[in-house]
Design an enzyme around this catalytic site. Sequence first.
Site, mmCIF file in Angstrom:
data_model
loop_
_atom_site.group_PDB
_atom_site.id
_atom_site.type_symbol
_atom_site.label_atom_id
_atom_site.label_comp_id
_atom_site.label_asym_id
_atom_site.label_seq_id
_atom_site.Cartn_x
_atom_site.Cartn_y
_atom_site.Cartn_z
ATOM 1 N N GLY A 179 0.910 -0.226 1.557
ATOM 2 C CA GLY A 179 1.093 -1.169 2.647
ATOM 3 C C GLY A 179 -0.135 -2.016 2.872
ATOM 4 O O GLY A 179 -0.037 -3.208 3.195
ATOM 5 N N THR A 180 -1.309 -1.415 2.715
ATOM 6 C CA THR A 180 -2.557 -2.170 2.868
ATOM 7 C C THR A 180 -2.652 -3.264 1.825
ATOM 8 O O THR A 180 -3.041 -4.402 2.125
ATOM 9 C CB THR A 180 -3.765 -1.220 2.756
ATOM 10 O OG1 THR A 180 -3.758 -0.329 3.872
ATOM 11 C CG2 THR A 180 -5.073 -1.999 2.748
ATOM 12 N N ALA A 240 5.933 2.596 2.561
ATOM 13 C CA ALA A 240 7.018 3.567 2.435
ATOM 14 C C ALA A 240 6.714 4.899 3.090
ATOM 15 O O ALA A 240 7.613 5.552 3.636
ATOM 16 C CB ALA A 240 7.356 3.768 0.961
ATOM 17 N N HIS A 241 5.467 5.348 3.047
ATOM 18 C CA HIS A 241 5.188 6.684 3.579
ATOM 19 C C HIS A 241 5.276 6.733 5.100
ATOM 20 O O HIS A 241 5.256 7.817 5.689
ATOM 21 C CB HIS A 241 3.825 7.185 3.096
ATOM 22 C CG HIS A 241 2.641 6.526 3.731
ATOM 23 N ND1 HIS A 241 1.936 7.108 4.753
ATOM 24 C CD2 HIS A 241 2.033 5.338 3.487
ATOM 25 C CE1 HIS A 241 0.938 6.307 5.112
ATOM 26 N NE2 HIS A 241 0.978 5.223 4.361
ATOM 27 N N CYS A 293 -14.274 9.909 19.810
ATOM 28 C CA CYS A 293 -14.966 11.167 19.520
ATOM 29 C C CYS A 293 -14.361 11.914 18.344
ATOM 30 O O CYS A 293 -14.616 13.089 18.168
ATOM 31 C CB CYS A 293 -14.940 12.069 20.744
ATOM 32 S SG CYS A 293 -15.629 11.269 22.195
#
Length: 460
Positions: free
Chosen positions: A69-70, A195-196, A320
């Site tokens: 996707g990236t 997809a994931h 954090c």
Amino acid sequence: MPYFDAASSAPLHPVAHQALLAALDEGWADPARLYREGRRARLLLDAAREAAAEAVGCRPDELTFTSSGTRAVHSAISGALAGRRRVGRHLVVSAVEHSSVLHAAATHEAQGGTFAEVPVDRAGAVSAAAYGEALREDTALACLQSANHEVGTEQPVAEVAELCRASGVPLLVDAAQSLGWGPVPAGWSLLAASAHKWGGPSGVGLLAVRKGVRFAPQGPSDERESGRAAGFENIPAVVAAAASLRAVRAEAAAESVRLRALVDLIRARVPELVPDVEVVGDPVRRLPHLVTFSCLYVDGETLLHELDRAEFSVSSGSSCTSSTLTPSHVLRAMGVLSEGNVRVSLPAGTTAEDVDRFLRVLPGAVSEVRERLGAPVSVASSPAAATSLVVDSLGKRCPIPVIELAKVIGEVPVGGTVTVLSDDEAARLDIPAWCVMREQEYVGEEPADRGSAYVVRRLS
């Protein structure tokens, strides 16, 4: 062990598992070859493209499979900006886009372009009117996610798409979080997904580019995937991705109703069970399976470890967590509490029993972390000895500066002030958020020798 982090990666859908195994036997050959095995692989690839295109709402020849996707996002942004470079080099994004979009925007700026971030409200949504005002004559591309990955808030895609259309600006929609739940509203020009996120295998992204959108793929290319994604296609993974997308869509209507009811329960019960909690994100216009809340006086990483010990897998956008010491850019843009942040995103099939047990476990986990950090049970109330106090929290990380503020606010009279000295970036967000939650007045930030001085006036 209940897995409550589907927004990061959903468990592999059974249909994806079956399709992947079948395609490993049938789809291993080169789909560009004309012999029998190649033709078989080509048929699988074409069928997967048609199924995915139907789910996306585009033509099969408008859809490209990428390695993630990236990669789809980066290719969409670089290709659209290059294709419209004669128009200008201005890019518009929302302040809460996925980091892949913001990283691409920063790279574009480093290469001489410009970009504008459209702010969001406290629920995490952009105003369509504000987005429209950010569009300029030299705007080459606009980007807007369909729904936020950290808090679940849905964005006004249809309204923004109409404003972009009127201005002649293509709109890229990052639909990674929402595509499994339904199609994106019409009007987009480019779309990216992964997809994931819906239960397909990792390593498969979708990039859709409407016909008529000026697009120039960047970097070396070859004859595969219309020159937009170089390299041999991972046909088994692509087949599994398309099959699982079709399957989850078929289940989406019923499952979204069921999961929304469970999330509504979490949204209602967490503030009742745990004091000093802020539930963030839009309560109505949101993804059905996701809820995020932040707990005052809590170290986010420690809380996640406590929940993991209780066999619950959740994630956080807190400042954090182990991956970062700066507040989540999404929570910062919303102006909400970042400390002790917990994101619960329920996968399909989550039971009511699992949610009930989570609600039983959470109060004890939060209480344990607060006790370990020495957090106040409630705001102290004692005779005022001074009209102003200074708390030195330099060198201390969240949530300690806020804990120390809470411990002494009762030591000044109503109208008195407490100044917190802190060099922790999270304090810039968490101290004002604490003031909102505890109905005290945040006066503002002042420069200090080291870090900053945050001034709070006691109102009650």
